[in-house]
Motif scaffolding. Structure first.
Motif, PDB file in Angstrom:
ATOM      1  N   GLU A 314       0.825  -1.214   0.000  1.00 57.10           N
ATOM      2  CA  GLU A 314       0.000   0.000   0.000  1.00 57.10           C
ATOM      3  C   GLU A 314       0.860   1.264   0.000  1.00 57.10           C
ATOM      4  O   GLU A 314       0.480   2.267  -0.615  1.00 57.10           O
ATOM      5  CB  GLU A 314      -0.938  -0.004   1.210  1.00 57.10           C
ATOM      6  N   GLN A 315       2.000   1.231   0.678  1.00 58.75           N
ATOM      7  CA  GLN A 315       2.886   2.392   0.634  1.00 58.75           C
ATOM      8  C   GLN A 315       3.385   2.637  -0.780  1.00 58.75           C
ATOM      9  O   GLN A 315       3.428   3.784  -1.244  1.00 58.75           O
ATOM     10  CB  GLN A 315       4.067   2.183   1.592  1.00 58.75           C
ATOM     11  N   ARG A 316       3.753   1.556  -1.455  1.00 60.89           N
ATOM     12  CA  ARG A 316       4.223   1.714  -2.840  1.00 60.89           C
ATOM     13  C   ARG A 316       3.096   2.184  -3.745  1.00 60.89           C
ATOM     14  O   ARG A 316       3.290   3.070  -4.595  1.00 60.89           O
ATOM     15  CB  ARG A 316       4.783   0.377  -3.339  1.00 60.89           C
ATOM     16  N   ALA A 317       1.917   1.609  -3.566  1.00 65.47           N
ATOM     17  CA  ALA A 317       0.766   2.021  -4.384  1.00 65.47           C
ATOM     18  C   ALA A 317       0.448   3.490  -4.163  1.00 65.47           C
ATOM     19  O   ALA A 317       0.176   4.237  -5.120  1.00 65.47           O
ATOM     20  CB  ALA A 317      -0.448   1.161  -4.036  1.00 65.47           C
ATOM     21  N   LEU A 318       0.502   3.928  -2.909  1.00 67.10           N
ATOM     22  CA  LEU A 318       0.198   5.322  -2.610  1.00 67.10           C
ATOM     23  C   LEU A 318       1.262   6.250  -3.185  1.00 67.10           C
ATOM     24  O   LEU A 318       0.948   7.351  -3.666  1.00 67.10           O
ATOM     25  CB  LEU A 318       0.089   5.495  -1.097  1.00 67.10           C
ATOM     26  N   GLU A 319       2.530   5.823  -3.151  1.00 62.87           N
ATOM     27  CA  GLU A 319       3.587   6.634  -3.754  1.00 62.87           C
ATOM     28  C   GLU A 319       3.353   6.815  -5.246  1.00 62.87           C
ATOM     29  O   GLU A 319       3.496   7.916  -5.789  1.00 62.87           O
ATOM     30  CB  GLU A 319       4.940   5.968  -3.519  1.00 62.87           C
ATOM     31  N   LEU A 320       2.983   5.723  -5.925  1.00 62.86           N
ATOM     32  CA  LEU A 320       2.751   5.795  -7.370  1.00 62.86           C
ATOM     33  C   LEU A 320       1.546   6.676  -7.695  1.00 62.86           C
ATOM     34  O   LEU A 320       1.570   7.468  -8.649  1.00 62.86           O
ATOM     35  CB  LEU A 320       2.534   4.386  -7.932  1.00 62.86           C
ATOM     36  N   LEU A 321       0.492   6.547  -6.913  1.00 64.40           N
ATOM     37  CA  LEU A 321      -0.700   7.370  -7.158  1.00 64.40           C
ATOM     38  C   LEU A 321      -0.431   8.837  -6.857  1.00 64.40           C
ATOM     39  O   LEU A 321      -0.870   9.726  -7.597  1.00 64.40           O
ATOM     40  CB  LEU A 321      -1.861   6.851  -6.310  1.00 64.40           C
ATOM     41  N   ASP A 322       0.287   9.087  -5.759  1.00 71.05           N
ATOM     42  CA  ASP A 322       0.591  10.478  -5.407  1.00 71.05           C
ATOM     43  C   ASP A 322       1.502  11.126  -6.445  1.00 71.05           C
ATOM     44  O   ASP A 322       1.443  12.342  -6.660  1.00 71.05           O
ATOM     45  CB  ASP A 322       1.247  10.540  -4.033  1.00 71.05           C
ATOM     46  N   ALA A 323       2.369  10.315  -7.065  1.00 67.99           N
ATOM     47  CA  ALA A 323       3.307  10.874  -8.039  1.00 67.99           C
ATOM     48  C   ALA A 323       2.601  11.476  -9.245  1.00 67.99           C
ATOM     49  O   ALA A 323       3.138  12.368  -9.911  1.00 67.99           O
ATOM     50  CB  ALA A 323       4.285   9.793  -8.496  1.00 67.99           C
ATOM     51  N   SER A 324       1.393  11.010  -9.530  1.00 67.37           N
ATOM     52  CA  SER A 324       0.655  11.524 -10.693  1.00 67.37           C
ATOM     53  C   SER A 324      -0.273  12.668 -10.330  1.00 67.37           C
ATOM     54  O   SER A 324      -1.038  13.135 -11.186  1.00 67.37           O
ATOM     55  CB  SER A 324      -0.147  10.393 -11.341  1.00 67.37           C
ATOM     56  N   ALA A 325      -0.193  13.135  -9.091  1.00 65.56           N
ATOM     57  CA  ALA A 325      -1.101  14.202  -8.659  1.00 65.56           C
ATOM     58  C   ALA A 325      -0.874  15.495  -9.425  1.00 65.56           C
ATOM     59  O   ALA A 325      -1.813  16.264  -9.670  1.00 65.56           O
ATOM     60  CB  ALA A 325      -0.942  14.441  -7.160  1.00 65.56           C
ATOM     61  N   SER A 326       0.394  15.746  -9.806  1.00 66.91           N
ATOM     62  CA  SER A 326       0.686  17.001 -10.514  1.00 66.91           C
ATOM     63  C   SER A 326      -0.033  17.084 -11.856  1.00 66.91           C
ATOM     64  O   SER A 326      -0.277  18.183 -12.366  1.00 66.91           O
ATOM     65  CB  SER A 326       2.192  17.132 -10.733  1.00 66.91           C
ATOM     66  N   GLY A 327      -0.378  15.956 -12.429  1.00 75.07           N
ATOM     67  CA  GLY A 327      -1.070  15.972 -13.715  1.00 75.07           C
ATOM     68  C   GLY A 327      -2.507  16.449 -13.620  1.00 75.07           C
ATOM     69  O   GLY A 327      -3.131  16.746 -14.650  1.00 75.07           O
ATOM     70  N   PHE A 328      -3.063  16.526 -12.403  1.00 72.43           N
ATOM     71  CA  PHE A 328      -4.449  16.951 -12.223  1.00 72.43           C
ATOM     72  C   PHE A 328      -4.543  18.319 -11.548  1.00 72.43           C
ATOM     73  O   PHE A 328      -5.455  18.579 -10.773  1.00 72.43           O
ATOM     74  CB  PHE A 328      -5.218  15.919 -11.381  1.00 72.43           C
ATOM     75  N   GLY A 329      -3.610  19.184 -11.838  1.00 75.32           N
ATOM     76  CA  GLY A 329      -3.606  20.510 -11.242  1.00 75.32           C
ATOM     77  C   GLY A 329      -4.484  21.494 -11.992  1.00 75.32           C
ATOM     78  O   GLY A 329      -5.379  21.132 -12.775  1.00 75.32           O
ATOM     79  N   ALA A 330      -4.196  22.770 -11.773  1.00 73.48           N
ATOM     80  CA  ALA A 330      -4.997  23.825 -12.415  1.00 73.48           C
ATOM     81  C   ALA A 330      -4.876  23.776 -13.934  1.00 73.48           C
ATOM     82  O   ALA A 330      -5.841  24.049 -14.660  1.00 73.48           O
ATOM     83  CB  ALA A 330      -4.562  25.193 -11.875  1.00 73.48           C
TER      84      ALA A 330
END
Length: 407
Positions: A314-330
């Motif tokens: 789950e830590q690895r999964a969360l790291e991978l998901l969080d890494a793509s957060a910048s793609g959903f910005g303004a």
């Protein structure tokens, strides 16, 4: 089309923050009452095991009907017999072992109750995650259904006046019908989840509800996972039951005191009885208890391994998901509007095709659905990680942007 428009306007919607909804559900849930009752049951059983054995009263009458023949006296004067009290007494630590086993049983029930609370919170929060995902998708599909319905009506009118091709009008009507179908399917999925949540919240089934974001809470320390506490408590119980089985092999004593009448004379009676542990299966009982102890220890090891694997995954999964957060910005929000806006402008100017416009709208809708799925996956990973590490299972875990909150 009227059905589509009717589905877009829910009425009397109950809106609750996620933390308030969680508290309300746990307050009124019958499952919580059942959890408490199981702990109370274990406590009462422990009290019963901690008590000494009841004394035994024995009454014996002899010569009934033959008083004169035996004693030479008639009636009650010729009756012989005895009245005794026995006090069963365990030796070898049996009572202490039973009390320890009772306390261990309470510890198991308490740990299982904590785990049940965690699992209940986890299930409710997962339901809220799915609720939020479905309603995010519903908002996007509803907007698209509304826009395509309006577009189909306008283009059908233009085709009737000869200002638009019949084929174009038919294509838009087909797209609007498909979107209406997609909306209905998502409405059905949301209705099932919402009905379940309404039941947990004590609302009338079918009540429209919306779960909103909870306030950000930070600074909560992690603790041992509930699964680990249950496994440890079960090992303790198995060890205590092994001690009980071992002490059961020691014979129990039963001192006797009473009153004895014989030959017309009465006197005090004192005696002692002793169990002979020949046929009670004491050895087999001890072997079974030792086997259960081995089972409990093996299950504890397996639980720890599974938790370590789950935490790492789950830590690895969360790291991978969080890494793509910048793609959903303004900028992503601007791109959504620009892609459809540009295609619409080209269509209005006659420079673009209807296929390009519809493809742009489909791409926008797919992007919104993917964002909702991505956000739900992040929340689900946070919940699973909190469950595996013992972090408090609260509604803050549903919030994507909560700076400083333990994850």
């Amino acid at each position: 089309m009227l059905l589509v428009l009717a589905l877009l306007f829910p009425q009397d919607t109950v809106r609750l923050p996620a933390d308030a909804a969680l508290d309300r559900a746990l307050t009124s849930a019958p499952a919580v009452t059942a959890i408490s009752a199981r702990v109370e049951e274990a406590r009462r059983l422990a009290e019963a095991r901690s008590q000494r054995g009841n004394p035994r009263l024995g009454v014996l009458a002899e010569n009934l009907g033959a008083e004169r023949e035996v004693t030479g006296r008639d009636g009650l004067a010729g009756v012989e017999g005895q009245v005794t009290l026995e006090f069963p007494t365990t030796i070898g630590g049996g009572l202490g072992a039973a009390r320890s086993a009772g306390r261990a049983g309470v510890a198991v029930a308490t740990a299982e109750a904590e785990l049940a609370h965690v699992e209940l919170r986890h299930a409710l929060l997962q339901r809220m995650v799915e609720h939020q995902r479905l309603h995010r998708v519903l908002d996007a599909v509803s907007d698209e259904a509304r826009a395509l319905t309006t577009m189909a009506q306008a283009m059908t009118a233009q085709a009737a006046e000869g200002r638009a091709a019949e084929g174009h009008a038919a294509r838009v009507r087909m797209e609007a019908a498909s979107t209406a179908s997609a909306l209905a399917r998502r409405q059905a999925d949301a209705a099932m989840v919402d009905a379940d949540l309404a039941a947990w919240l004590g609302l009338v089934p079918g009540t429209p509800i919306r779960i909103t974001a909870a306030p950000c809470r930070v600074g909560e320390a992690s603790s041992e996972a509930a699964q680990s506490r249950v496994a440890s408590a079960r090992v303790g119980l198995a060890e205590a039951e092994t001690r009980v089985a071992r002490t059961a092999r020691v014979p129990a004593l039963a001192p006797q005191v009473g009153f004895r009448r014989s030959g017309g004379f009465s006197g005090l009676l004192v005696g002692l009885s002793l169990d002979l542990p020949l046929f009670n299966g004491g050895g087999a009982r001890l072997a079974a208890a030792e086997a259960m102890q081995a089972v409990a220890r093996a299950e504890q090891q397996q639980t720890e391994r599974q938790l370590l694997a789950e935490v790492a995954g789950e830590q690895r999964a969360l790291e991978l998901l969080d890494a793509s957060a910048s793609g959903f910005g303004a900028a992503w929000q601007d791109d959504l509007a620009l892609a459809v806006g540009a295609a619409t402008a080209r269509w209005d100017e006659g420079a673009g095709t209807l296929a390009e416009l519809l493809e742009a709208r489909r791409a926008r809708l797919a992007a919104l659905e993917e964002h909702a799925a991505w956000s739900a996956a992040r929340a689900a990973s946070r919940l699973a990680l909190a469950r595996a590490t013992g972090h408090p299972m609260n509604a803050t875990l549903l919030t994507d942007d909560c700076s400083g909150a333990a994850r």
